[in-house]
Motif scaffolding. Structure first.
Motif, short mmCIF file in Angstrom:
data_model
loop_
_atom_site.label_atom_id
_atom_site.label_comp_id
_atom_site.label_asym_id
_atom_site.label_seq_id
_atom_site.Cartn_x
_atom_site.Cartn_y
_atom_site.Cartn_z
N LEU A 158 0.87 -1.47 0.41
CA LEU A 158 0.07 0.02 0.28
C LEU A 158 1.08 1.84 0.29
CD1 LEU A 158 -3.07 -0.97 2.09
CD2 LEU A 158 -3.42 -0.04 0.15
N GLY A 159 2.12 1.36 0.43
CA GLY A 159 2.93 2.15 0.50
C GLY A 159 3.53 2.98 -1.06
N LEU A 160 3.68 1.20 -1.09
CA LEU A 160 4.33 1.71 -2.57
C LEU A 160 3.40 2.59 -3.95
CD1 LEU A 160 6.29 -1.55 -2.57
CD2 LEU A 160 7.06 1.12 -2.85
N LEU A 161 1.79 2.15 -3.17
CA LEU A 161 0.76 2.77 -4.49
C LEU A 161 1.25 3.83 -4.23
CD1 LEU A 161 -1.56 -0.79 -4.16
CD2 LEU A 161 -0.18 0.24 -5.81
N TYR A 162 0.65 4.17 -2.78
CA TYR A 162 0.64 5.96 -2.54
C TYR A 162 1.58 6.43 -2.52
CZ TYR A 162 -3.97 5.94 0.14
OH TYR A 162 -5.45 5.18 0.49
N SER A 163 3.26 6.30 -2.88
CA SER A 163 4.32 6.73 -2.63
C SER A 163 4.47 7.83 -4.54
CB SER A 163 5.87 5.79 -2.91
OG SER A 163 5.40 4.74 -4.19
N HIS A 164 3.25 7.91 -4.94
CA HIS A 164 3.13 8.26 -6.32
C HIS A 164 1.66 9.37 -6.86
CE1 HIS A 164 5.23 4.59 -8.56
NE2 HIS A 164 4.95 4.06 -7.83
N THR A 165 1.24 9.15 -5.63
CA THR A 165 0.40 10.57 -5.11
C THR A 165 0.49 10.99 -3.98
OG1 THR A 165 -1.56 9.06 -4.58
CG2 THR A 165 -1.81 8.98 -6.71
N ASP A 166 0.54 10.00 -3.00
CA ASP A 166 0.36 10.61 -1.48
C ASP A 166 1.48 10.44 -1.07
OD1 ASP A 166 -0.45 11.68 1.35
OD2 ASP A 166 -2.36 10.89 1.24
N THR A 167 2.37 11.15 -0.33
CA THR A 167 3.21 10.49 -0.17
C THR A 167 3.61 10.38 1.56
OG1 THR A 167 5.01 12.73 0.15
CG2 THR A 167 5.72 10.97 -1.55
N GLN A 168 2.66 11.02 2.02
CA GLN A 168 1.86 11.15 3.49
C GLN A 168 1.97 9.83 4.13
OE1 GLN A 168 -0.06 14.59 4.99
NE2 GLN A 168 0.96 13.70 7.50
N LYS A 169 0.32 9.18 3.28
CA LYS A 169 -0.05 8.12 3.45
C LYS A 169 1.23 7.03 3.20
CE LYS A 169 -4.29 7.74 3.02
NZ LYS A 169 -5.44 7.11 4.27
N ALA A 170 1.98 7.23 2.07
CA ALA A 170 3.00 5.95 2.21
C ALA A 170 3.94 6.21 3.20
CB ALA A 170 3.35 6.33 0.56
N ALA A 171 4.51 7.13 3.60
CA ALA A 171 5.31 6.91 5.35
C ALA A 171 3.95 6.63 6.26
CB ALA A 171 5.90 7.94 4.96
N GLN A 172 3.01 6.89 6.04
CA GLN A 172 2.33 5.90 7.30
C GLN A 172 2.52 4.34 6.97
OE1 GLN A 172 -1.09 8.20 6.92
NE2 GLN A 172 -0.70 9.68 8.00
N TYR A 173 2.01 4.07 5.92
CA TYR A 173 2.27 2.79 5.70
C TYR A 173 3.33 1.92 5.87
CZ TYR A 173 -2.89 2.66 4.35
OH TYR A 173 -4.05 2.72 4.25
N PHE A 174 4.92 2.74 5.35
CA PHE A 174 5.81 1.27 5.73
C PHE A 174 5.95 2.22 6.97
CE2 PHE A 174 7.11 4.24 1.29
CZ PHE A 174 6.25 2.43 0.84
N GLU A 175 5.54 2.71 8.35
CA GLU A 175 5.74 2.77 9.69
C GLU A 175 5.10 1.88 9.94
OE1 GLU A 175 7.96 4.38 11.40
OE2 GLU A 175 8.49 5.53 10.01
N LEU A 176 4.02 1.45 9.52
CA LEU A 176 3.31 0.13 9.46
C LEU A 176 3.60 -0.93 8.88
CD1 LEU A 176 -0.93 1.20 9.04
CD2 LEU A 176 0.29 0.52 11.69
N GLU A 177 4.31 -1.35 8.69
CA GLU A 177 5.24 -2.71 7.80
C GLU A 177 6.24 -2.67 8.82
OE1 GLU A 177 5.60 -5.89 5.80
OE2 GLU A 177 3.75 -4.60 5.37
N LYS A 178 6.59 -1.63 9.41
CA LYS A 178 8.10 -1.21 9.86
C LYS A 178 7.91 -1.82 11.19
CE LYS A 178 10.58 2.05 10.89
NZ LYS A 178 11.20 3.24 11.07
N GLN A 179 6.70 -1.42 11.91
CA GLN A 179 6.22 -1.58 13.71
C GLN A 179 5.30 -3.03 13.96
OE1 GLN A 179 3.07 1.75 13.88
NE2 GLN A 179 4.94 2.98 13.96
#
Length: 117
Positions: free
Chosen positions: A77-98
């Motif tokens: 999901l973070g990768l999908l959002y990385s093209h349109t909404d970098t803030q949401k992408a970062a949130q999903y990358f953090e969720l994956e990390k947690q």
């Protein structure tokens, strides 16, 4: 011998019925595997916006059933959002990390790339 045969048949029938039931899995996979497959092999059938809506609905279903999110779903999901909404992408990358600390190295690299762009 004839008295044992019905019991053996009954045991086999019960055993085979148990094998046909839905297996319990650790994660709620939902449509995630199918969306990844379509995204790579038939992208015309799975636009990023459609994948996002399907996967976010799967997350809600998993939470409603109190099931775990599978590894990689938040990152996808973070990768999908990385093209349109970098803030949401970062949130999903953090969720994956947690959720999956073993993914921290990759998620940190992706977060650094987001900040660099």
């Amino acid at each position: 011998m004839k008295k044992i045969l019905p019991w053996v048949s009954l045991g086999l029938a019960i055993g085979l019925t148990g094998c046909a039931s839905q297996p319990n899995t650790l994660y709620h996979w939902g449509n995630y595997p199918q969306q990844v497959y379509l995204g790579f092999n038939q992208p015309e059938k799975a636009s990023p916006a459609k994948q996002i809506s399907v996967l976010e609905a799967d997350i809600e279903k998993a939470r409603a059933k109190n099931q775990a999110i599978p590894p990689g779903l938040y990152a996808h999901l973070g990768l999908l959002y990385s093209h349109t909404d970098t803030q949401k992408a970062a949130q999903y990358f953090e969720l994956e990390k947690q959720s999956y600390p073993e993914a921290s190295v990759l998620m940190n690299r992706l977060l650094a790339q987001l900040k660099a762009n």
